[in-house]
Design a protein around this motif. Structure first.
Motif, PDB file in Angstrom:
ATOM      1  N   LEU A  96       0.837  -1.203   0.000  1.00  0.00           N
ATOM      2  CA  LEU A  96       0.000   0.000   0.000  1.00  0.00           C
ATOM      3  C   LEU A  96       0.870   1.250   0.000  1.00  0.00           C
ATOM      4  O   LEU A  96       1.824   1.350   0.764  1.00  0.00           O
ATOM      5  N   THR A  97       0.531   2.192  -0.864  1.00  0.00           N
ATOM      6  CA  THR A  97       1.218   3.486  -0.920  1.00  0.00           C
ATOM      7  C   THR A  97       0.172   4.593  -0.899  1.00  0.00           C
ATOM      8  O   THR A  97      -1.028   4.340  -1.067  1.00  0.00           O
ATOM      9  N   GLU A 103      -5.835   6.322  -5.626  1.00  0.00           N
ATOM     10  CA  GLU A 103      -6.546   5.578  -6.672  1.00  0.00           C
ATOM     11  C   GLU A 103      -7.823   4.944  -6.121  1.00  0.00           C
ATOM     12  O   GLU A 103      -8.894   5.030  -6.733  1.00  0.00           O
ATOM     13  N   LEU A 104      -7.719   4.323  -4.951  1.00  0.00           N
ATOM     14  CA  LEU A 104      -8.872   3.627  -4.374  1.00  0.00           C
ATOM     15  C   LEU A 104      -9.962   4.595  -3.935  1.00  0.00           C
ATOM     16  O   LEU A 104     -11.137   4.228  -3.868  1.00  0.00           O
ATOM     17  N   GLU A 132      -4.572  -7.949  -4.659  1.00  0.00           N
ATOM     18  CA  GLU A 132      -4.068  -8.268  -3.331  1.00  0.00           C
ATOM     19  C   GLU A 132      -3.215  -7.106  -2.847  1.00  0.00           C
ATOM     20  O   GLU A 132      -2.398  -6.567  -3.582  1.00  0.00           O
ATOM     21  N   LEU A 133      -3.423  -6.710  -1.594  1.00  0.00           N
ATOM     22  CA  LEU A 133      -2.677  -5.587  -1.012  1.00  0.00           C
ATOM     23  C   LEU A 133      -2.027  -6.004   0.302  1.00  0.00           C
ATOM     24  O   LEU A 133      -2.600  -6.780   1.079  1.00  0.00           O
ATOM     25  N   SER A 134      -0.852  -5.459   0.540  1.00  0.00           N
ATOM     26  CA  SER A 134      -0.116  -5.678   1.781  1.00  0.00           C
ATOM     27  C   SER A 134       0.204  -4.319   2.394  1.00  0.00           C
ATOM     28  O   SER A 134       0.314  -3.323   1.685  1.00  0.00           O
ATOM     29  N   ILE A 135       0.365  -4.265   3.711  1.00  0.00           N
ATOM     30  CA  ILE A 135       0.795  -3.006   4.335  1.00  0.00           C
ATOM     31  C   ILE A 135       2.260  -3.085   4.740  1.00  0.00           C
ATOM     32  O   ILE A 135       2.772  -2.181   5.394  1.00  0.00           O
ATOM     33  N   MET A 148      -8.081  -2.183   8.196  1.00  0.00           N
ATOM     34  CA  MET A 148      -8.367  -0.905   8.846  1.00  0.00           C
ATOM     35  C   MET A 148      -7.389   0.178   8.390  1.00  0.00           C
ATOM     36  O   MET A 148      -7.761   1.340   8.250  1.00  0.00           O
ATOM     37  N   VAL A 149      -6.134  -0.213   8.147  1.00  0.00           N
ATOM     38  CA  VAL A 149      -5.153   0.740   7.628  1.00  0.00           C
ATOM     39  C   VAL A 149      -5.574   1.219   6.243  1.00  0.00           C
ATOM     40  O   VAL A 149      -5.552   2.416   5.946  1.00  0.00           O
ATOM     41  N   VAL A 150      -5.976   0.290   5.391  1.00  0.00           N
ATOM     42  CA  VAL A 150      -6.424   0.656   4.041  1.00  0.00           C
ATOM     43  C   VAL A 150      -7.646   1.565   4.124  1.00  0.00           C
ATOM     44  O   VAL A 150      -7.721   2.605   3.453  1.00  0.00           O
ATOM     45  N   THR A 151      -8.605   1.193   4.944  1.00  0.00           N
ATOM     46  CA  THR A 151      -9.825   1.984   5.079  1.00  0.00           C
ATOM     47  C   THR A 151      -9.511   3.398   5.541  1.00  0.00           C
ATOM     48  O   THR A 151     -10.009   4.381   4.985  1.00  0.00           O
ATOM     49  N   ASP A 152      -8.684   3.524   6.564  1.00  0.00           N
ATOM     50  CA  ASP A 152      -8.325   4.839   7.081  1.00  0.00           C
ATOM     51  C   ASP A 152      -7.603   5.670   6.024  1.00  0.00           C
ATOM     52  O   ASP A 152      -7.921   6.854   5.820  1.00  0.00           O
TER      53      ASP A 152
END
Length: 230
Positions: A96-97, A103-104, A132-135, A148-152
């Motif tokens: 994730l960047t 973009e999302l 697929e996404l990784s943090i 939750m990181v992606v959502t935030d």
């Protein structure tokens, strides 16, 4: 308005975080729509709500079965009336960047799938997952923290969630650099003073100082971000 669905074994864990602070206020103001779904509710085992089984070929741990996830996905489609863009939270995914978050932000309907145990049956990934996404390059016990990181990171960029775009335009990674240092009152603390330029009221000099500090900080802390810098 963006809609984010989270398919998880621990919806309460997600709600405890996403119901607070900026994201919680955005939900109350109906600036974003977030729903957490318990995959166990879709288990074909009504007594024990089992959603996992041992892996074919042997090995330690358990694998999440495809059917409960599939039924959860179908129910989300029915509820929303749309086919979501499905992201599986996985250490095998792209990292994730900030640019990915931007973009999302433009995707109207996201579904974040949280794996657990040894992950999910590969067939459900092949059938419904778009990305697929990784943090980060490490392994968590489940995908909930990553979701939750992606959502935030996505929601805070949506219109109206922060007071103005200026709140995030100069943040780290927005322009390929780290953010400049920030200071607040008092002017002097423990013998350390706020840089005089920030007290001058000279906006052009302040902007010049911030740009220089941003570049210098990036060179020291994250020189890898400047690898293409000429």
């Amino acid at each position: 308005m963006i809609r984010i669905d989270i398919a998880t074994l621990f919806p309460e864990m997600c709600e405890a975080v996403l119901g607070e602070s900026i994201i919680g206020r955005a939900r109350k103001k109906q600036l974003v729509e977030i729903h957490c779904h318990n995959i166990r509710d879709y288990s074909p085992d009504p007594k024990h709500h089992r959603v996992d089984d041992s892996p074919y070929g042997g090995g330690k741990g358990m694998v999440m079965q495809p059917e409960p996830i599939w039924q959860c996905y179908l129910d989300i489609v029915r509820q929303s009336g749309s086919r979501p863009y499905v992201i599986y939270m996985s250490p095998q995914g792209k990292t994730l960047t900030q640019q990915k978050a931007l973009e999302l932000r433009s995707v109207p309907h996201l579904l974040l799938l949280c794996g657990h145990y040894e992950g999910v049956d590969e067939r459900i990934i092949e059938k419904i997952v778009d990305e697929e996404l990784s943090i980060g390059d490490y392994v968590l016990t489940g995908g909930e923290l990553a979701a939750m990181v992606v959502t935030d990171s996505v929601v805070r960029l949506c219109e109206g969630v922060l007071p103005a775009e200026e709140c995030y335009q100069n943040e780290s990674h927005m322009n390929g650099l780290l953010e400049y240092p920030q200071y607040t009152r008092p002017e002097e603390w423990e013998g350390m003073r706020v840089p005089e330029v920030l007290l001058s009221g000279h906006h052009a000099n302040i902007e010049k100082w911030r740009a220089e500090q941003s570049l210098a900080r990036t060179r020291i802390k994250r020189p890898d971000l400047l690898k293409d810098d000429k």
